[in-house]
Design an enzyme around this catalytic site. Structure first.
Site, PDB file in Angstrom:
ATOM      1  N   VAL A  12      31.629   0.009  76.785  1.00 49.52           N
ATOM      2  CA  VAL A  12      31.734   0.995  77.869  1.00 49.52           C
ATOM      3  C   VAL A  12      33.090   1.687  77.897  1.00 49.52           C
ATOM      4  CG1 VAL A  12      30.020  -0.140  79.318  1.00 49.52           C
ATOM      5  CG2 VAL A  12      32.423  -0.716  79.602  1.00 49.52           C
ATOM      6  N   LEU A  14      37.240   1.880  78.325  1.00 52.92           N
ATOM      7  CA  LEU A  14      38.209   1.244  79.228  1.00 52.92           C
ATOM      8  C   LEU A  14      37.899   1.665  80.665  1.00 52.92           C
ATOM      9  CD1 LEU A  14      40.515  -0.739  78.797  1.00 52.92           C
ATOM     10  CD2 LEU A  14      42.098   1.162  78.845  1.00 52.92           C
ATOM     11  N   HIS A  15      36.773   1.189  81.183  1.00 54.94           N
ATOM     12  CA  HIS A  15      36.313   1.507  82.536  1.00 54.94           C
ATOM     13  C   HIS A  15      36.085   0.215  83.313  1.00 54.94           C
ATOM     14  CE1 HIS A  15      35.673   5.729  81.593  1.00 54.94           C
ATOM     15  NE2 HIS A  15      35.205   5.328  80.429  1.00 54.94           N
ATOM     16  N   ALA A  16      36.132   0.281  84.629  1.00 52.46           N
ATOM     17  CA  ALA A  16      35.832  -0.802  85.566  1.00 52.46           C
ATOM     18  C   ALA A  16      36.326  -2.180  85.123  1.00 52.46           C
ATOM     19  CB  ALA A  16      34.361  -0.808  85.910  1.00 52.46           C
ATOM     20  N   PRO A  18      36.836  -3.775  82.093  1.00 55.91           N
ATOM     21  CA  PRO A  18      37.929  -3.833  81.115  1.00 55.91           C
ATOM     22  C   PRO A  18      39.239  -3.244  81.656  1.00 55.91           C
ATOM     23  CG  PRO A  18      35.983  -2.787  80.158  1.00 55.91           C
ATOM     24  CD  PRO A  18      35.684  -3.039  81.590  1.00 55.91           C
TER      25      PRO A  18
END
Length: 88
Positions: A12, A14-16, A18
């Site tokens: 995904v 580098l979102h939420a 991570p």
């Protein structure tokens, strides 16, 4: 200043989740820690800053630290992100 360039491999990007891992790792250090992507650089201790970059999977990012514990900061952040399979 100490810096490292790495590739984001999390599916995904580098979102939420991570990004939270990255921010938590960076926040443990006194040094100024930044992450750069496509010419933009933000404070890696800011979840909103990191998420605002919209870093997708297979992207190259540069993590930099400036301060008394810059070397330890880069090593620890890189180690945590590799262990969580966020970067390669």
């Amino acid at each position: 200043m100490k810096q490292v360039t790495v590739t984001v491999i999390d599916p995904v990007g580098l979102h939420a989740r991570p990004a939270t891992v990255a921010v938590n790792a960076a926040s443990k250090f006194k040094s100024d820690v930044n992450v750069a992507f496509k010419g933009r650089e933000v404070n890696m201790k800011s979840i909103m800053g990191v998420m605002s970059l919209g870093i997708p999977t297979q992207s190259e990012i540069t993590i930099s630290a400036t301060g008394d514990d810059e070397e330890a900061a880069i090593e620890a952040i890189e180690e945590v992100l590799r262990a969580q399979k966020i970067i390669a």
